[in-house]
Design a protein around this motif. Structure first.
Motif, PDB file in Angstrom:
ATOM      1  N   GLU A 220       1.721   6.603  -6.973  1.00 32.85           N
ATOM      2  CA  GLU A 220       0.650   7.524  -7.372  1.00 32.85           C
ATOM      3  C   GLU A 220       1.085   8.972  -7.217  1.00 32.85           C
ATOM      4  OE1 GLU A 220      -2.596   6.356  -4.944  1.00 32.85           O
ATOM      5  OE2 GLU A 220      -3.209   4.683  -6.250  1.00 32.85           O
ATOM      6  N   LYS A 221       1.806   9.257  -6.122  1.00 28.55           N
ATOM      7  CA  LYS A 221       2.323  10.612  -5.909  1.00 28.55           C
ATOM      8  C   LYS A 221       3.329  10.998  -6.984  1.00 28.55           C
ATOM      9  CE  LYS A 221       1.727  10.837  -0.883  1.00 28.55           C
ATOM     10  NZ  LYS A 221       2.432  10.930   0.422  1.00 28.55           N
TER      11      LYS A 221
ATOM     12  N   ARG B 193       0.836  -1.210   0.000  1.00 29.66           N
ATOM     13  CA  ARG B 193       0.000   0.000   0.000  1.00 29.66           C
ATOM     14  C   ARG B 193       0.869   1.257   0.000  1.00 29.66           C
ATOM     15  NH1 ARG B 193      -3.372  -3.154   3.482  1.00 29.66           N
ATOM     16  NH2 ARG B 193      -2.333  -2.305   5.321  1.00 29.66           N
TER      17      ARG B 193
ATOM     18  N   ARG C  49       0.975   4.081  -2.958  1.00 31.22           N
ATOM     19  CA  ARG C  49       0.753   5.512  -2.720  1.00 31.22           C
ATOM     20  C   ARG C  49       1.929   6.341  -3.224  1.00 31.22           C
ATOM     21  NH1 ARG C  49      -1.466   3.659   2.264  1.00 31.22           N
ATOM     22  NH2 ARG C  49       0.525   4.026   3.327  1.00 31.22           N
ATOM     23  N   GLN C  50       3.126   5.801  -3.028  1.00 29.48           N
ATOM     24  CA  GLN C  50       4.319   6.513  -3.475  1.00 29.48           C
ATOM     25  C   GLN C  50       4.331   6.662  -4.996  1.00 29.48           C
ATOM     26  OE1 GLN C  50       7.976   4.664  -2.275  1.00 29.48           O
ATOM     27  NE2 GLN C  50       9.260   6.202  -3.230  1.00 29.48           N
TER      28      GLN C  50
END
Length: 261
Positions: free
Chosen positions: A244-245, A237, A241-242
């Motif tokens: 996506e950023k 997860r 998220r990393q």
């Protein structure tokens, strides 16, 4: 000071490392004894009055019967775990190291608990009664964590270590096993999942880490596997998220460039 091949051969009066059976390096101010990974047939070894802090590289000396280590810099009795597989070891002299000073009684019981095959410890004969008490009351040691340094894998430099997938995988696996309170795997029982690499190919550190994890999974029970699963999902997860950023940043960068033009 590092114990070198040249110094070993000179002191042992031998032509090659495999023929070295006895070696006396008393008072040589040694700190690095990684050469013992290449001296499998040593039987009697004197390393007293040096500055040795780890016994890791003696773990492959399966023929060792006598080991003299007085007046060194061994801080923790967990170093005994590196000697546990030396079934021929009968004589050990470890006195006058920092690990012996806090509680002399517990020290002796702990040594004998971890090395029950000893006949003599610190120049004192081990009795059957003493051994029975040690097996009951002594503390069992686990492999100590690797020191924080670039040369923590079997005395090799980082580059040398990466060129040896077996070394790297074994160290990674045993580090994880130690954190879980599991016994380390000896080298002779350690299989390598890594396929042979073509000469000149670039080492892939991540694949070796994967090998270590896969090997470890075989020894875990259901509860331990659930812990690994939970940690893996959390890591995934975070990585997602990393990414996506990072994608968002790339999009913002593209928009900015379009606006400027």
């Amino acid at each position: 000071m590092k114990l070198t091949r040249k110094l070993v051969l000179a002191r042992a009066k031998a032509s090659d490392l495999e023929s070295v059976k006895k070696l006396n390096c008393w008072g040589c101010n040694l700190t690095d004894i990684s050469i013992f990974s290449e001296i499998p047939n040593i039987e009697v070894l004197t390393l007293s009055a040096n500055n040795i802090s780890s016994l890791e590289h003696i773990s492959n000396c399966q023929n060792l019967t006598e080991l003299y280590l007085r007046r060194n810099n061994i801080q923790n009795l967990s170093e005994l775990s590196h000697l546990r597989n030396l079934s021929s070891l009968k004589v050990l002299w470890l006195a006058e190291n920092p690990c012996c000073e806090d509680d002399p009684v517990n020290y002796r019981l702990t040594v004998l608990k971890n090395l029950p095959g000893l006949h003599k410890l610190d120049n004192q004969v081990v009795t059957e009664e003493e051994l029975a008490i040690a097996l009951e009351e002594g503390e069992e040691m686990v492999t100590p964590p690797d020191p924080i340094s670039a040369c923590s894998t079997n005395g090799l430099t980082e580059a040398d270590s990466e060129n040896d997938p077996l070394n790297y995988s074994m160290e990674e696996t045993n580090k994880i096993r130690a954190q879980l309170g599991m016994k380390p795997l000896p080298r002779d029982k350690f299989p390598s999942f890594s396929s042979p690499r073509e000469p000149g190919a670039t080492p892939k550190k991540k694949s070796h880490t994967l090998d270590a994890v896969l090997l470890l999974l075989k020894d875990l029970d259901v509860e331990e596997l659930k812990i690994v699963q939970s940690a893996t999902e959390t890591k995934l997860r975070a990585r997602t998220r990393q990414k996506e950023k990072e994608k968002e940043k790339e999009k913002e960068k593209e928009k900015s460039l379009i606006t400027q033009h």
